[in-house]
Design a protein around this motif. Structure first.
Motif, short mmCIF file in Angstrom:
data_model
loop_
_atom_site.label_atom_id
_atom_site.label_comp_id
_atom_site.label_asym_id
_atom_site.label_seq_id
_atom_site.Cartn_x
_atom_site.Cartn_y
_atom_site.Cartn_z
N TYR A 57 0.84 -1.21 0.00
CA TYR A 57 0.00 0.00 0.00
C TYR A 57 0.87 1.25 0.00
CZ TYR A 57 -4.31 -2.62 1.15
OH TYR A 57 -5.40 -3.46 1.14
N GLU A 58 1.94 1.23 0.77
CA GLU A 58 2.84 2.38 0.82
C GLU A 58 3.49 2.60 -0.55
OE1 GLU A 58 6.59 4.02 3.49
OE2 GLU A 58 6.33 1.85 3.26
N SER A 59 3.92 1.52 -1.21
CA SER A 59 4.58 1.63 -2.51
C SER A 59 3.64 2.18 -3.58
CB SER A 59 5.14 0.28 -2.96
OG SER A 59 4.10 -0.60 -3.38
N LEU A 60 2.32 1.94 -3.42
CA LEU A 60 1.33 2.45 -4.37
C LEU A 60 0.89 3.87 -4.05
CD1 LEU A 60 -1.03 -0.65 -4.77
CD2 LEU A 60 0.77 0.12 -6.32
N GLY A 61 1.30 4.37 -2.89
CA GLY A 61 0.90 5.70 -2.49
C GLY A 61 -0.44 5.73 -1.77
N LEU A 62 -0.97 4.55 -1.42
CA LEU A 62 -2.23 4.51 -0.67
C LEU A 62 -2.02 4.92 0.78
CD1 LEU A 62 -3.69 1.18 -2.09
CD2 LEU A 62 -4.42 3.50 -2.64
N LEU A 63 -0.83 4.61 1.29
CA LEU A 63 -0.44 5.04 2.64
C LEU A 63 0.67 6.06 2.49
CD1 LEU A 63 -0.27 1.68 4.65
CD2 LEU A 63 -2.13 3.36 4.57
N PRO A 64 0.71 7.02 3.38
CA PRO A 64 1.81 7.98 3.33
C PRO A 64 3.13 7.26 3.63
CG PRO A 64 0.56 8.25 5.36
CD PRO A 64 -0.19 7.26 4.52
#
Length: 131
Positions: free
Chosen positions: A23-30
């Protein structure tokens, strides 16, 4: 502000740490704060994860969810969510219809009673398997 490590966040969210990294790598999480080589997120990130997972269960793609999260600026987010939801409803209606058709096909197979693929009347029009 309280920060939690990836393991604790994953446990609280009921998911794997690898999913959080994804999720972080996709930009969904900061991007996580790094401290001593550890990823740390604000505890409030759990609410964002809940929104992501709820949106996935509703049938939204990760790309759609990212657009929603990118527009998270008050009224803009509300309009964006409404637009996405209005486009999603017909798609969900199609999934419900297809699922109902599958259910009816399985019910027809059970009602057939033969439970023998060789003699099944429901398969009468299907080509025979080559031996």
């Amino acid at each position: 502000m309280r920060y939690v490590g990836i393991g604790e966040l994953a446990r609280q969210a009921g998911m794997r740490a690898s999913a959080l990294r994804y999720y972080e790598s996709l930009g969904l999480l900061p991007a996580a704060r790094r401290e001593g080589g550890r990823r740390l997120w604000p505890a409030a990130t759990l609410r964002r994860i809940a929104l992501i997972r709820m949106s996935q269960r509703a049938g939204f793609t990760l790309a759609e969810i990212r657009r929603l999260l990118d527009s998270d600026t008050g009224q803009g987010a509300t309009r964006q969510w409404r637009a996405l939801a209005e486009r999603k409803l017909p798609e969900l209606d199609r999934v419900v219809q297809q699922t109902q058709q599958l259910r009816e096909a399985v019910a027809a197979c059970l009602a057939c009673g033969c439970m023998n693929f060789t003699d099944c009347e429901l398969l009468a029009g299907a080509p025979a398997a080559e031996t």
